[in-house]
Scaffold this active site. Structure first.
Site, short mmCIF file in Angstrom:
data_model
loop_
_atom_site.label_atom_id
_atom_site.label_comp_id
_atom_site.label_asym_id
_atom_site.label_seq_id
_atom_site.Cartn_x
_atom_site.Cartn_y
_atom_site.Cartn_z
N ASP A 173 0.82 -1.22 0.00
CA ASP A 173 0.00 0.00 0.00
C ASP A 173 0.85 1.27 0.00
O ASP A 173 0.67 2.14 -0.83
CB ASP A 173 -0.99 0.00 1.18
CG ASP A 173 -0.31 -0.25 2.53
OD1 ASP A 173 0.90 -0.53 2.56
OD2 ASP A 173 -1.00 -0.18 3.57
N ILE A 174 1.78 1.34 0.96
CA ILE A 174 2.55 2.57 1.10
C ILE A 174 3.95 2.26 1.61
O ILE A 174 4.12 1.39 2.46
CB ILE A 174 1.81 3.56 2.04
CG1 ILE A 174 2.52 4.92 2.11
CG2 ILE A 174 1.59 2.99 3.43
CD1 ILE A 174 1.67 6.03 2.74
N ASP A 203 6.89 3.68 3.64
CA ASP A 203 7.15 4.72 4.64
C ASP A 203 8.63 4.65 5.03
O ASP A 203 9.48 5.16 4.32
CB ASP A 203 6.20 4.51 5.81
CG ASP A 203 6.26 5.61 6.86
OD1 ASP A 203 6.60 6.75 6.50
OD2 ASP A 203 5.95 5.34 8.03
N THR A 263 9.60 -2.68 6.18
CA THR A 263 8.80 -3.85 5.80
C THR A 263 9.29 -4.39 4.46
O THR A 263 9.57 -5.58 4.32
CB THR A 263 7.31 -3.47 5.67
OG1 THR A 263 6.94 -2.71 6.82
CG2 THR A 263 6.43 -4.70 5.56
#
Ligand code: IMP
Ligand code: MG
Length: 186
Positions: free
Chosen positions: A111-112, A114, A118
C-alpha cells in the site's frame, strides 16, 4: 469527484480530516494505468502477484482486475504498527504464501512505503526463494526511506509526508473502507 466535508465527517465518525489527498477518481485512473504498465512489463512467464496484507487489499483487488494477462494471486502478512502512527521497527511474517515462488516473476504489492523496513525485509526473504524476477508495485511512496533495497518498479503516487488513511490504509484498523485517501489531523 472530491467528497464534500459533511459526507467525510459521516464516514469518519467525527475523526478530523486534514484534507483529501487522493480522491476516488484520481486513484481509479492511476490504478488503470498501472495495470497497463504491468501488463506491458511482463510479456512472458508466470506472474505471481503477492499482496501484502492488510493494507493492500483494496488496491490489489482493483489492480489485478486491470492486468490483461494470466496471473496468480497470493498474500503475505507482515506484522503491523499496531495502534501507532510511527513504525516500531520489528517486521515479522505472520503468513507466508503457500504458492511456490521459484522460477516465477514475483510482483510484491504494497500500500505505502514509509520507513521501508517492511519492504527491505520482505525483499530479503523473497529473494531467497529463487524467483525469476522480483519487483515492487506500491500505491504510495513517501520517499523518506533511508536505504530502500529495491525501489518500486510500479508506483501509483508520491505521497505527502502525512499519516494517510483510506483505500486500505488504516489507523488502528479504522478507515480502511474509505474510497478516497485522506490525511488525519494528528
Ligand atoms: P514501512 O515499513 O515503514 O515502510 O511501513 C510499512 C507499512 O506501514 C505500510 O504497509 C502501512 O501498512 C503502514 N503505514 C506506513 N505509513 C502509513 C500511513 O501514512 N498510513 C497508514 N499506514 C501506514
Ligand atoms: Mg497499517
Amino acid at each position: 469527484m472530491t467528497p464534500d466535508l459533511a459526507s467525510i465527517a459521516n464516514v469518519m465518525g467525527g475523526r478530523e480530516v486534514r484534507r483529501v489527498a487522493f480522491d476516488a477518481d484520481t486513484i481509479h485512473r492511476r490504478v488503470c494505468e498501472m495495470g497497463e504498465e504491468i501488463t506491458a512489463a511482463y510479456p512472458d512467464g508466470d506472474l505471481l502477484v503477492l499482496g501484502l496484507l492488510k493494507g493492500s487489499f483494496i488496491f490489489l483487488g482493483d489492480l489485478v482486475r486491470q492486468i490483461r494477462r494470466p496471473i496468480q494471486v497470493d498474500f503475505l502478512v507482515a506484522s503491523s504498527y499496531g495502534n501507532a502512527t510511527v513504525s516500531s521497527g520489528e517486521v515479522r511474517l505472520v503468513y507466508d504464501p503457500a504458492t511456490r515462488l521459484d522460477g516465477k516473476h514475483i510482483l510484491l504489492v504494497e500500500d505505502i512505503i514509509d520507513s521501508g523496513r517492511t519492504l527491505n525485509r520482505l525483499v530479503e526473504l523473497l529473494s531467497q526463494r529463487n524467483p525469476r524476477s522480483l519487483a515492487i508495485g506500491a500505491l504510495l511512496h513517501k520517499h523518506i526511506a533511508p536505504d530502500l533495497k529495491l525501489e518500486p518498479r510500479f508506483l501509483g503516487f508520491d505521497a505527502p509526508k502525512e499519516f494517510l488513511v483510506g483505500y486500505g490504509l488504516d489507523h488502528a484498523e479504522n478507515f480502511r473502507h474509505l474510497p478516497f485517501i485522506a490525511s488525519l489531523v494528528e
